[in-house]
Write a protein that holds these residues in place. Structure first.
Motif, PDB file in Angstrom:
ATOM      1  N   PHE A  52       0.829  -1.204   0.000  1.00 11.58           N
ATOM      2  CA  PHE A  52       0.000   0.000   0.000  1.00 11.58           C
ATOM      3  C   PHE A  52       0.866   1.257   0.000  1.00 11.58           C
ATOM      4  O   PHE A  52       0.664   2.162  -0.811  1.00 11.58           O
ATOM      5  CB  PHE A  52      -0.936   0.006   1.223  1.00 11.58           C
ATOM      6  N   PHE A  53       1.858   1.310   0.881  1.00 14.17           N
ATOM      7  CA  PHE A  53       2.720   2.486   0.928  1.00 14.17           C
ATOM      8  C   PHE A  53       3.578   2.626  -0.325  1.00 14.17           C
ATOM      9  O   PHE A  53       3.812   3.735  -0.798  1.00 14.17           O
ATOM     10  CB  PHE A  53       3.586   2.489   2.194  1.00 14.17           C
ATOM     11  N   SER A  54       4.030   1.523  -0.871  1.00 12.85           N
ATOM     12  CA  SER A  54       4.805   1.587  -2.110  1.00 12.85           C
ATOM     13  C   SER A  54       3.951   2.085  -3.262  1.00 12.85           C
ATOM     14  O   SER A  54       4.394   2.907  -4.068  1.00 12.85           O
ATOM     15  CB  SER A  54       5.385   0.213  -2.450  1.00 12.85           C
ATOM     16  N   ALA A  55       2.716   1.611  -3.335  1.00 14.75           N
ATOM     17  CA  ALA A  55       1.815   2.050  -4.397  1.00 14.75           C
ATOM     18  C   ALA A  55       1.521   3.545  -4.268  1.00 14.75           C
ATOM     19  O   ALA A  55       1.534   4.281  -5.270  1.00 14.75           O
ATOM     20  CB  ALA A  55       0.524   1.242  -4.359  1.00 14.75           C
ATOM     21  N   MET A  56       1.279   4.003  -3.046  1.00 12.29           N
ATOM     22  CA  MET A  56       1.015   5.430  -2.834  1.00 12.29           C
ATOM     23  C   MET A  56       2.246   6.270  -3.195  1.00 12.29           C
ATOM     24  O   MET A  56       2.130   7.330  -3.805  1.00 12.29           O
ATOM     25  CB  MET A  56       0.614   5.703  -1.383  1.00 12.29           C
ATOM     26  N   LEU A  57       3.416   5.773  -2.838  1.00 13.19           N
ATOM     27  CA  LEU A  57       4.657   6.478  -3.156  1.00 13.19           C
ATOM     28  C   LEU A  57       4.843   6.578  -4.668  1.00 13.19           C
ATOM     29  O   LEU A  57       5.148   7.658  -5.190  1.00 13.19           O
ATOM     30  CB  LEU A  57       5.847   5.748  -2.518  1.00 13.19           C
ATOM     31  N   ILE A  58       4.614   5.497  -5.380  1.00 12.76           N
ATOM     32  CA  ILE A  58       4.782   5.494  -6.833  1.00 12.76           C
ATOM     33  C   ILE A  58       3.762   6.399  -7.499  1.00 12.76           C
ATOM     34  O   ILE A  58       4.089   7.143  -8.442  1.00 12.76           O
ATOM     35  CB  ILE A  58       4.703   4.052  -7.387  1.00 12.76           C
ATOM     36  N   LEU A  59       2.510   6.370  -7.036  1.00 16.19           N
ATOM     37  CA  LEU A  59       1.500   7.276  -7.585  1.00 16.19           C
ATOM     38  C   LEU A  59       1.881   8.733  -7.363  1.00 16.19           C
ATOM     39  O   LEU A  59       1.732   9.569  -8.259  1.00 16.19           O
ATOM     40  CB  LEU A  59       0.130   6.988  -6.966  1.00 16.19           C
ATOM     41  N   ALA A  60       2.389   9.036  -6.179  1.00 17.82           N
ATOM     42  CA  ALA A  60       2.826  10.405  -5.895  1.00 17.82           C
ATOM     43  C   ALA A  60       3.989  10.799  -6.798  1.00 17.82           C
ATOM     44  O   ALA A  60       4.037  11.922  -7.310  1.00 17.82           O
ATOM     45  CB  ALA A  60       3.230  10.538  -4.427  1.00 17.82           C
ATOM     46  N   LEU A  61       4.921   9.886  -7.028  1.00 18.84           N
ATOM     47  CA  LEU A  61       6.056  10.187  -7.907  1.00 18.84           C
ATOM     48  C   LEU A  61       5.605  10.415  -9.342  1.00 18.84           C
ATOM     49  O   LEU A  61       6.148  11.282 -10.032  1.00 18.84           O
ATOM     50  CB  LEU A  61       7.099   9.069  -7.850  1.00 18.84           C
TER      51      LEU A  61
END
Length: 132
Positions: A52-61
């Motif tokens: 979940f945190f990795s997906a949110m980080l990638i979306l933000a990037l």
């Protein structure tokens, strides 16, 4: 519909599933069932949390890349630091425990954390290399 936006998330998902399967197979053969059953956080929960945190980080990037490609690296560092802080809060109950299973649970937590950090770094490098 532009599926290129979700290519990075798909990469995280596939690599996360592969890591989960390998982790569960290793645990099946190397770790007693009583240890795994007594974990504060199950392996499944940790993988979901970090995915979940990795997906949110990638979306933000991806969003930052649309605005300014030069800020992607700084955003990655900021969000990774934030994720580390949140992960430490999750880790505190594990660190406080002093049971025979505690070293196994700590090692498992850190392996998952480092695995997803490596995936995020790989995807971020791909984002930075695609400067179109």
């Amino acid at each position: 519909m532009n599926l290129d936006k979700f290519k990075s998330i798909f990469t995280v998902l596939v690599l996360g599933i592969i890591g989960f399967i390998v982790h569960k197979i290793l645990f099946h053969f190397l770790v007693p069932k009583a240890y795994e059953a007594g974990f504060i956080y199950s392996i499944e929960l940790l993988y979901l949390f970090f995915f979940f945190f990795s997906a949110m980080l990638i979306l933000a990037l991806d969003k930052v890349k649309e605005k300014s490609i030069n800020s992607v690296g700084y955003t990655f560092l900021l969000l990774t630091t934030l994720k580390m802080g949140i992960a430490f809060v999750f880790l505190k109950p594990i660190l406080a425990g002093n049971l025979p299973k505690t070293p196994t649970e700590k090692m498992s937590f850190f392996i998952i954390f480092i695995y997803f950090l490596a995936i995020e770094t790989f995807v971020t490098i791909r984002i930075l290399n695609n400067k179109q």
